[in-house]
Scaffold this active site. Structure first.
Site, PDB file in Angstrom:
ATOM      1  CB  THR A 116      10.370   6.329  27.396  1.00 27.02           C
ATOM      2  OG1 THR A 116       9.006   6.714  27.566  1.00 27.02           O
ATOM      3  CG2 THR A 116      10.443   4.847  27.105  1.00 27.02           C
ATOM      4  CE  LYS A 119      10.468  10.481  25.121  1.00 28.94           C
ATOM      5  NZ  LYS A 119       9.025  10.464  25.411  1.00 28.94           N
ATOM      6  CE  LYS A 121       3.288   7.332  35.093  1.00 31.25           C
ATOM      7  NZ  LYS A 121       4.426   6.765  34.332  1.00 31.25           N
ATOM      8  CE  LYS A 127       7.820  10.827  35.770  1.00 28.28           C
ATOM      9  NZ  LYS A 127       8.545   9.719  35.197  1.00 28.28           N
ATOM     10  NE  ARG A 128      -2.253  10.334  31.594  1.00 30.35           N
ATOM     11  CZ  ARG A 128      -3.211   9.743  30.877  1.00 30.35           C
ATOM     12  NH1 ARG A 128      -2.962   9.395  29.621  1.00 30.35           N
ATOM     13  NH2 ARG A 128      -4.395   9.516  31.382  1.00 30.35           N
ATOM     14  CG  HIS A 169       4.130  -1.755  27.310  1.00 31.35           C
ATOM     15  ND1 HIS A 169       5.209  -1.040  26.843  1.00 31.35           N
ATOM     16  CD2 HIS A 169       3.703  -2.501  26.276  1.00 31.35           C
ATOM     17  CE1 HIS A 169       5.408  -1.330  25.571  1.00 31.35           C
ATOM     18  NE2 HIS A 169       4.499  -2.221  25.208  1.00 31.35           N
TER      19      HIS A 169
HETATM   20  C1  26W Z   1      -6.308  -0.916  29.601  1.00 26.20           C
HETATM   21  C2  26W Z   1      -5.898   0.473  29.851  1.00 26.20           C
HETATM   22  C3  26W Z   1      -4.449   0.658  29.758  1.00 26.20           C
HETATM   23  C4  26W Z   1      -3.949   1.497  28.795  1.00 26.20           C
HETATM   24  C5  26W Z   1      -2.594   1.673  28.690  1.00 26.20           C
HETATM   25  C6  26W Z   1      -3.581  -0.011  30.603  1.00 26.20           C
HETATM   26  C7  26W Z   1      -2.251   0.168  30.488  1.00 26.20           C
HETATM   27  C8  26W Z   1      -1.742   0.997  29.533  1.00 26.20           C
HETATM   28  C9  26W Z   1      -0.242   1.140  29.340  1.00 26.20           C
HETATM   29  C10 26W Z   1       0.438  -0.112  29.795  1.00 26.20           C
HETATM   30  C11 26W Z   1       0.309   2.319  30.012  1.00 26.20           C
HETATM   31  C12 26W Z   1       1.712   2.652  29.597  1.00 26.20           C
HETATM   32  O1  26W Z   1       1.892   3.525  28.792  1.00 26.20           O
HETATM   33  N1  26W Z   1       2.727   1.989  30.183  1.00 26.20           N
HETATM   34  C13 26W Z   1       4.085   2.482  30.083  1.00 26.20           C
HETATM   35  O2  26W Z   1       4.746   1.910  28.976  1.00 26.20           O
HETATM   36  C14 26W Z   1       6.007   2.520  28.776  1.00 26.20           C
HETATM   37  C15 26W Z   1       6.598   1.965  27.503  1.00 26.20           C
HETATM   38  O3  26W Z   1       6.989   0.637  27.684  1.00 26.20           O
HETATM   39  C16 26W Z   1       6.901   2.326  29.986  1.00 26.20           C
HETATM   40  O4  26W Z   1       8.087   3.037  29.787  1.00 26.20           O
HETATM   41  C17 26W Z   1       6.203   2.818  31.252  1.00 26.20           C
HETATM   42  O5  26W Z   1       6.975   2.498  32.392  1.00 26.20           O
HETATM   43  C18 26W Z   1       4.833   2.200  31.367  1.00 26.20           C
HETATM   44  O6  26W Z   1       4.120   2.746  32.462  1.00 26.20           O
END
Ligand code: 26W
Length: 811
Positions: free
Chosen positions: A653, A657, A551, A545-546, A354
């Site tokens: 995503t 929406k 971003k 978003k975060r 992701h």
């Molecule tokens: C290890 C800590 C950590 C926790 C969560 C690292 C990375 C994450 C995720 C990868 C963050 C995340 O939510 N990524 C998002 O995933 C979405 C679903 O596929 C994508 O639409 C977003 O672009 C992506 O940033």
């Protein structure tokens, strides 16, 4: 399930089970009684679904994820059971306000953002497509923190979402699993001459599952989401107790229960904490043991068909320790050979990536691994040794490649590269949008792609149209259904038919009215939540978003400052009133993200209180952005900001929406934006910014100071910032932000895209001033959002990777 029955069940629950009457002043119990009524209906279908799967002994998939960002359940249950009318009538008859009850439910915020919400949309689509898929995750006592803003700064508060209990879940003590930590390994040769390993002297904890029903849309299927809670074992307490240390025993209990206490609120930064590794192992081990136990119950200890009947989708690397854990269970507990176990593992695990950001790639120090999970570390070393032999055979003598591809990163400290473990142990590796999957193959995982090109594939993300259109925007849903029928709810490509009506004046008028009504709901929500007044005719320009540098909320702020500067200079001919809404949480340890929140609030304060500005421009920070807030925000947005540096947002995503609800996108060629633009056509998308290629080329000679110098508008914007116009009594607080934007090493290249962003915003304004044109574009955006249903995404996962047969649940 008719009105009468609902009323009588409701009364029974409220009066008897909950023991309340008209003297009770808490609306919570009213919500709870109604939730119980719905829960009963789900439970019947839930058991029927379980039995149908059992009878067919069908192939199953498990979705393993550290996050399921569910949000609220009541309104979704009403929608998917198709009982909105009788429930609304029953509540009306009882003199209760259904909307108010729905609002009482706390969000289940068991996720950070995109990845967690995707998991929640996926399980909705799996149930709607009648696929036997179980979600496995963790039951965090505290979900994503709740955010308040004090003096413009983010303050985190714990989210004790379970305080009032949770009607939707059921505890299933009978499926408790034991999880090992610590200790050491011993080996011996068994009676058949095979080496056997025992993992002994461990400190065990228990994982107790809590199941939540996941209903499909009006199809009688109810799947399960199984979330694990950590508890102490009884003998563990006793050991300490008998040694005479009661307090130690209680403390040990706490250590065990701490494991699932809290969700880590980082969404792009791995921080290497031991507790997080414990969480990951608990999820992997408990879930795999659960599946194996079910298998043995039906097939005994014959695993020859196991891979034909099971697969595991890993939601990022977070559960990827499952690769080594499945090996351990099959070998150490069930006596399979390495080769047998490896064949099963490699044919059942599939990995979804992701993110491309290097700081988000998980690595665990080998020393921590050895301490906590010594047996798993041994297995990973063995996987690596065998894998590197394969690499050597493929590229003899290529030492550099061996070092690059090793599961172990060498250096002062050794680390396990979890993404590589996931790739080596899986039959599939996918990205979440076309560009992202391409970049994985060409960049981050290139060596692996060269070795196993057939493993790599793309699955473009989606969102569930039940929650994100039908549920959150009932007026628009009604208009759509009246126009093209209700087939779109389970086949979103049918929305395309709306294009036939873009020249129908009456339809366009209704579309516009319905959108205004959704804007008004957003206005009312903000009025109630933060006592601000917004103007319904202004362009609602939204970025939620975060908060992250990639971003580029900063780019948004630069544009707002530019508009403010134009107003102050009297450059307001042909002005479009605009209301800029920005919301999102910052990881508590992410310094820059927190500064960005402060900047947004300070700039908002100056602009919103300047009488020269008035209604022309507002900048509002939306506190505590969460699933239930998005359900009000996305229907009310005109413009969706998707402005990440090209190549950085894996998919996005939120963009989907907004589009589905008829907002237009201003965006870069990044993530799924590219595919959104392909679907709606160039004329219905506000494109700006450097492409991913251009970004990478510019890196070598990026000179933001020179760009500022050549752009009068940008120069004035930067001057306002640098002179402290937005921090008059707080000197220097934005220095770090300003410095990062002006650095030639700024990875996000905010300054580089300013001019093209401002120009695109001018095109937005021109389009918005022409109400008819805007409405047409809005309809076209909604009409072409069909691709972005998770029903399509899940159908692709199923056709290409899972290969499950849909099961119809008998009435
Ligand atoms: C290890 C800590 C950590 C926790 C969560 C690292 C990375 C994450 C995720 C990868 C963050 C995340 O939510 N990524 C998002 O995933 C979405 C679903 O596929 C994508 O639409 C977003 O672009 C992506 O940033």
């Amino acid at each position: 399930m008719d009105k009468k029955e609902i009323i009588s069940d409701f009364k029974r629950y409220y009066g008897h089970r909950l023991g309340r009457d008209e003297n009770c002043r808490s609306v919570h119990y009213v919500y709870e009684a109604l939730a119980m009524v719905l829960s009963d209906r789900l439970t019947e279908r839930w058991k029927a679904t379980y039995n149908a799967y059992k009878k067919q002994d069908c192939r199953r998939a498990c979705y393993l994820s550290m996050e399921f960002l569910i949000g609220r359940t009541l309104s979704n249950a009403i929608l998917n059971l198709g009982v909105n009318d009788p429930v609304a009538q029953a509540m009306y008859e009882l003199g209760l306000d259904l909307e108010e009850l729905i609002d009482v439910e706390p969000d289940a915020g068991l996720g950070n953002g995109g990845l967690g919400r995707l998991a929640a949309c996926f399980i909705d689509s799996c149930a709607t497509l009648k696929l036997p898929v179980t979600g496995y995750g963790l039951r965090y006592e505290y979900g994503m923190f709740s955010q308040t803003i004090i003096n413009g700064e983010q303050v985190e508060e714990p989210d004790h979402w379970l305080r009032n209990g949770n009607v939707w879940e059921i505890e299933r003590l009978e499926y408790t699993q034991r999880i090992k930590f610590g200790g050491h390994t011993e080996s011996h040769i068994d009676e058949n001459g095979h080496k056997r390993v025992c993992w002994v002297n461990t400190h065990d904890i228990l994982a107790v599952p809590y199941d939540t029903p996941i209903p499909g849309y009006k199809n009688d299927t109810v799947n399960s989401l199984r979330l694990w809670k950590a508890t102490a074992t009884e003998e563990f307490d006793l050991q300490e107790f008998n040694a005479g240390d009661y307090a130690e025993a209680v403390a040990a209990k706490n250590t065990a229960e701490n494991i699932t206490m809290v969700l880590y609120p980082n969404d792009a930064n791995e921080n290497g904490k031991a507790l997080r590794l414990r969480q990951q192992y608990l999820l992997a081990s408990a879930s795999l043991q659960d599946v194996l136990e079910l298998w043995i119950g039906r097939h005994g200890k014959d695993f020859s068909e196991f891979a034909a009947k099971n697969c595991f989708q890993l939601n990022d690397t977070h559960p990827s320790i499952a690769v080594a854990e499945l090996m351990r269970l099959l070998m150490d507990i069930y006596g399979l050979s390495w080769d047998e176990a490896w064949a099963i593992t490699r044919n059942t695990m599939a990995y979804t990536n992701h993110t491309l950001l290097p700081e988000a790639l998980e690595r665990w120090s080998v020393s921590l691994f050895k301490l906590l999970l010594p047996r798993l570390m041994e297995i990973i070393f063995e996987i690596n040794a065998r894998f590197l032999a394969e690499v050597s055979a493929h590229w003899p003598g290529d030492k550099a490649r061996l070092a690059r591809m090793s599961l172990i990163e060498e250096g002062d400290e050794q680390y396990v590269r979890m993404a590589y473990l996931a790739i080596v142990g899986s039959y599939s590796v996918n990205g979440v949008a076309e560009l992202h999957s391409k970049l994985l193959q060409q960049g981050l995982f290139h060596d692996f792609y060269e070795l196993w090109p057939q493993k790599f594939n793309n699955k473009t993300n989606g969102v569930t149209p039940r929650r994100w259109l039908a549920g959150c925007n009932p007026e628009l849903a009604k208009l759509i259904t009246e126009t093209i029928g209700d087939g779109w709810l389970t086949d979103l490509s049918l929305l395309k038919k709306l294009e036939l009506y873009v020249d129908d004046k009456a339809f366009c008028k209704r579309w516009h009215e319905v959108r205004l009504c959704a804007k008004q709901r957003l206005i009312d929500f903000k009025k109630k939540e933060m006592d601000v007044d917004l103007n319904v005719n202004a362009l609602f320009d939204v970025q939620v978003k975060r908060i992250h540098e990639y971003k580029r909320q900063l780019l948004n702020v630069l544009h707002v400052i530019h508009l403010y500067d134009r107003i102050k200079r009297g450059d307001t001919e042909n002005w479009t009133d605009r209301c800029v809404l920005i919301g999102g949480k910052a990881a508590p340890g992410y310094f820059m993200a927190k500064k960005i929140i402060k900047l947004i609030n300070n700039v908002g304060n100056v602009i919103n209180n300047d009488p020269d500005v008035g209604n022309r421009l507002k900048l509002i920070f939306l506190p505590n952005y969460r699933v239930s807030a998005m359900e009000i925000i996305c229907p009310g947005a005109d413009l969706s900001e998707q402005i990440s540096t090209a190549g950085k947002e894996a998919s996005g995503t939120g963009n989907m929406k907004f589009m589905m609800n008829g907002a237009l996108t201003i965006g870069t060629l990044d993530g799924a934006n590219i595919e959104i633009r392909e679907e709606v056509g160039d004329d219905n998308f506000f494109l700006f910014g450097l492409t991913e290629d251009q970004v990478e080329k510019l890196r070598h000679h990026y000179d933001p100071v020179a760009i500022i110098d050549q752009d009068e508008d940008l120069k004035r914007v930067m001057n306002l910032l640098e002179w402290g116009h937005f921090n008059q009594f707080e000197p220097d607080i934005f220095d770090a932000i300003i410095g990062s934007m002006k650095s030639p090493h700024d990875p996000w290249m905010t300054i580089a895209d300013f001019r093209s962003f401002v120009d695109a915003q001018k095109r937005v304004e021109a389009a918005y001033q022409d109400k008819e044109r805007w409405t047409k574009m809005s309809i076209i955006n909604c009409a072409n959002s069909g691709k972005f249903s998770t029903d399509r995404t899940i159908a692709e996962y199923n056709n290409d990777l899972w290969k499950l047969t849909p099961v119809t649940v008998p009435k």
